[in-house]
Design an enzyme around this catalytic site. Sequence first.
Site, PDB file in Angstrom:
ATOM      1  N   HIS A  98       0.001  -8.242   0.530  1.00 48.95           N
ATOM      2  CA  HIS A  98      -1.176  -8.240  -0.336  1.00 48.95           C
ATOM      3  C   HIS A  98      -1.521  -9.624  -0.864  1.00 48.95           C
ATOM      4  O   HIS A  98      -2.357  -9.755  -1.748  1.00 48.95           O
ATOM      5  CB  HIS A  98      -0.953  -7.256  -1.491  1.00 48.95           C
ATOM      6  CG  HIS A  98      -0.613  -5.871  -1.018  1.00 48.95           C
ATOM      7  ND1 HIS A  98       0.693  -5.459  -0.855  1.00 48.95           N
ATOM      8  CD2 HIS A  98      -1.396  -4.841  -0.638  1.00 48.95           C
ATOM      9  CE1 HIS A  98       0.698  -4.209  -0.407  1.00 48.95           C
ATOM     10  NE2 HIS A  98      -0.547  -3.822  -0.265  1.00 48.95           N
ATOM     11  N   HIS A 118      -6.334  -3.925   0.536  1.00 55.19           N
ATOM     12  CA  HIS A 118      -7.459  -3.324   1.225  1.00 55.19           C
ATOM     13  C   HIS A 118      -8.634  -4.314   1.259  1.00 55.19           C
ATOM     14  O   HIS A 118      -8.992  -4.908   0.259  1.00 55.19           O
ATOM     15  CB  HIS A 118      -7.856  -2.001   0.593  1.00 55.19           C
ATOM     16  CG  HIS A 118      -8.192  -2.065  -0.875  1.00 55.19           C
ATOM     17  ND1 HIS A 118      -7.263  -2.283  -1.871  1.00 55.19           N
ATOM     18  CD2 HIS A 118      -9.387  -1.956  -1.506  1.00 55.19           C
ATOM     19  CE1 HIS A 118      -7.861  -2.282  -3.055  1.00 55.19           C
ATOM     20  NE2 HIS A 118      -9.146  -2.084  -2.878  1.00 55.19           N
ATOM     21  N   GLY A 152     -10.798   0.703   4.033  1.00 56.00           N
ATOM     22  CA  GLY A 152     -12.247   0.824   4.075  1.00 56.00           C
ATOM     23  C   GLY A 152     -12.869   0.373   5.384  1.00 56.00           C
ATOM     24  O   GLY A 152     -14.063   0.059   5.438  1.00 56.00           O
ATOM     25  N   MET A 172      -7.047   5.143   8.833  1.00 55.91           N
ATOM     26  CA  MET A 172      -6.369   6.397   8.491  1.00 55.91           C
ATOM     27  C   MET A 172      -7.393   7.536   8.455  1.00 55.91           C
ATOM     28  O   MET A 172      -7.665   8.168   9.467  1.00 55.91           O
ATOM     29  CB  MET A 172      -5.654   6.259   7.145  1.00 55.91           C
ATOM     30  CG  MET A 172      -4.548   5.202   7.147  1.00 55.91           C
ATOM     31  SD  MET A 172      -3.767   4.949   5.529  1.00 55.91           S
ATOM     32  CE  MET A 172      -2.892   6.486   5.309  1.00 55.91           C
TER      33      MET A 172
END
Length: 198
Positions: A98, A118, A152, A172
């Site tokens: 991250h 993300h 996303g 996913m």
Amino acid sequence: MLHVISTGRQSFGDWLDITVRIHKEADYIHIREKTWSAGQIQEAVRHLEEQRVPRSQIIINNHPELVSRMNLAAVHLPETSPFPHTPSFSAMKGCSVHSQEAAARKEREGADYLFFGHVFETDSKAGQPARGLHELRQLTAAVSIPVTAIGGITPDNAGSCLEQGASGVAVMSGIYEAHDPEAAARAYRTALPKGGRT
């Protein structure tokens, strides 16, 4: 590269059915089922093999011992988990990170590839700001190993991740929870080159 990751929100039967239907569009299939035992994961791999899904396409989250024993493609671990370092472990080692600092550290520790996200807003990280394409570009420039964008990702924005240096994307719910998973997988496949680096 297209990594397709299980969501943990489906029955075994539904997961298996969708995986068998979409695996030819994916480069890698990740079994990321936190509630499954090692025995259930082995059973899942056996069922996939029966349906002609090769072990070289299967990545397991955690359980490096299973990955080694079953000769699977890779183990994928959290940022905080150490990699297995034994001569007998020959599979790839992947990790979710991250930050640039974590990415550089995991590369030094022996990661073969990284997930970063993300990248875009996503319901699974509701209320948490997306890291965005700029951070993705900075991170891919900071390491020499492949970086996969996650979070996303849609067929429309997948290409922009590759433009920032990502080697591929991970999906996913965009596939596993789509109304038509096969059509969704084909849409992602069309947006990405198949094969190449991890």
